[in-house]
Design a protein around this motif. Structure first.
Motif, short mmCIF file in Angstrom:
data_model
loop_
_atom_site.label_atom_id
_atom_site.label_comp_id
_atom_site.label_asym_id
_atom_site.label_seq_id
_atom_site.Cartn_x
_atom_site.Cartn_y
_atom_site.Cartn_z
N SER A 83 109.41 -0.31 3.73
CA SER A 83 109.70 -1.06 2.51
C SER A 83 111.09 -0.73 1.98
O SER A 83 111.85 -1.62 1.57
N GLN A 84 111.45 0.54 1.99
CA GLN A 84 112.76 0.97 1.52
C GLN A 84 113.88 0.41 2.40
O GLN A 84 114.91 -0.05 1.91
N ASP A 85 113.67 0.44 3.71
CA ASP A 85 114.66 -0.10 4.64
C ASP A 85 114.84 -1.60 4.42
O ASP A 85 115.98 -2.11 4.38
N SER A 86 113.73 -2.32 4.25
CA SER A 86 113.79 -3.77 4.03
C SER A 86 114.46 -4.09 2.70
O SER A 86 115.25 -5.03 2.59
N ALA A 87 114.14 -3.29 1.67
CA ALA A 87 114.74 -3.50 0.35
C ALA A 87 116.25 -3.30 0.41
O ALA A 87 117.02 -4.07 -0.19
N THR A 88 116.68 -2.28 1.14
CA THR A 88 118.12 -2.03 1.27
C THR A 88 118.81 -3.18 1.97
O THR A 88 119.86 -3.67 1.51
N ARG A 89 118.23 -3.64 3.08
CA ARG A 89 118.85 -4.75 3.82
C ARG A 89 118.86 -6.02 2.98
O ARG A 89 119.87 -6.75 2.96
N ALA A 90 117.77 -6.28 2.27
CA ALA A 90 117.70 -7.49 1.45
C ALA A 90 118.76 -7.47 0.35
O ALA A 90 119.43 -8.47 0.09
N ALA A 91 118.92 -6.32 -0.31
CA ALA A 91 119.89 -6.21 -1.40
C ALA A 91 121.32 -6.35 -0.88
O ALA A 91 122.14 -7.07 -1.47
N LEU A 92 121.63 -5.65 0.20
CA LEU A 92 122.99 -5.73 0.74
C LEU A 92 123.29 -7.13 1.27
O LEU A 92 124.42 -7.63 1.12
N ASN A 93 122.30 -7.76 1.90
CA ASN A 93 122.48 -9.15 2.34
C ASN A 93 122.77 -10.06 1.16
O ASN A 93 123.63 -10.94 1.22
N ARG A 94 122.03 -9.85 0.07
CA ARG A 94 122.21 -10.65 -1.15
C ARG A 94 123.64 -10.52 -1.68
O ARG A 94 124.24 -11.50 -2.14
N LEU A 95 124.22 -9.32 -1.57
CA LEU A 95 125.55 -9.06 -2.12
C LEU A 95 126.67 -9.22 -1.09
O LEU A 95 127.84 -9.03 -1.41
N GLY A 96 126.29 -9.55 0.13
CA GLY A 96 127.29 -9.73 1.18
C GLY A 96 127.98 -8.45 1.58
O GLY A 96 129.16 -8.45 1.94
N LYS A 97 127.27 -7.34 1.53
CA LYS A 97 127.84 -6.04 1.88
C LYS A 97 127.23 -5.53 3.18
O LYS A 97 126.06 -5.80 3.48
N SER A 98 128.02 -4.78 3.92
CA SER A 98 127.56 -4.26 5.21
C SER A 98 126.98 -2.86 5.07
O SER A 98 127.56 -2.01 4.37
#
Length: 261
Positions: A121-136
């Motif tokens: 869940s934490q890994d998915s949350a991190t990827r979702a948030a960074l994807n939302r902000l366009g950050k790598s």
């Protein structure tokens, strides 16, 4: 004593025996209660829940509280009187044991399963948030730490916490608007929010800990409204983007989705 009276006495004794047996027999249920909540924008046991390195972060004053339920253990015996009592209480819920402990009755196995779900869940949350902000993720390192909580249901709140610390509402303000906002929901790397269960108990935990707004997976609106605490506002969520937009609209006094839409 007449034969009819004897027959009636025997039948009564049998019925009483059945009732006593039913009352004493363990049932395949768990009784659940409102659990802990935790502010993902703050600290847990002296350690930040969200730590971000590689880019500047923003200060926050509001709260984003993940919510949970507490249930009787996998080996606990739940009997008919327990079930009957729970049906008539708003702060208890009867749930099939298999839905609470899907991997069996071994406590260590369940703890490992819940810990693995939390990490995913934490890994998915991190990827979702960074994807939302366009950050790598190559440039931004996010570490999430929350003790004594397992399972996937904090995913949405973790993702919102990362967004708030990195970008706020995108216009220089907090995503929370300084409020105490609670919620629940799984999340995947694409930002889709899923149902979790136990939302009626989670709204009570949120209210107990000062929240006035609750983000709920849209599919669970009916359950959340069933025992909704007075003064608690429900906002249905299906995606991380929708959650961010809803909080922006709430802060601006605009139209916000509701569970009655």
């Amino acid at each position: 004593m007449s034969s009819r009276a004897r027959a009636l006495l025997v039948c009564t004794a049998l019925v009483l025996a059945v009732l006593v047996t039913a009352a004493l027999a363990p049932l395949p249920y768990s009784v659940a209660y409102p659990g802990i909540t935790a502010n993902v924008l703050g600290d847990d046991k002296g350690k930040p829940v969200i730590t971000i390195a590689g880019v500047p972060t923003r200060g926050t004053s509001g709260q984003l509280r993940m919510t949970s339920i507490t249930a009787t253990g996998p080996a606990a015996s739940v009997h008919l009187p327990d079930v009957v009592r729970a049906w008539f209480r708003t702060d208890e819920a009867v749930m099939p044991r298999d839905s609470v402990y899907p991997v069996g009755n071994n406590t260590e196995e369940i703890a490992e399963h819940n810990a693995e779900q939390m990490k995913q869940s934490q890994d998915s949350a991190t990827r979702a948030a960074l994807n939302r902000l366009g950050k790598s993720p190559k440039d931004v390192k996010v570490t999430l730490s929350l003790a004594d909580v397992g399972g996937p249901s904090a995913g949405l709140m973790f993702a919102l916490g990362i967004v708030d610390k990195l970008d706020g509402d995108g216009a220089g303000h907090e995503l929370t608007g300084g409020r105490t906002i609670a919620g629940t929901g799984t999340i995947d790397a694409d930002g889709a929010v899923g149902a979790v269960g136990g939302v009626a108990l989670k709204t009570q935990a949120a209210h107990r800990d000062g929240a006035t707004v609750f983000l709920v997976p849209r599919k669970e609106c009916t359950d959340a409204r069933a025992e909704l605490p007075r003064g608690m506002r429900l906002i249905p969520i299906t995606t991380l983007a929708g959650a961010v937009d809803s909080l922006k609209a709430l802060n601006a006094g605009g139209a916000v989705p509701s569970c009655t839409d």
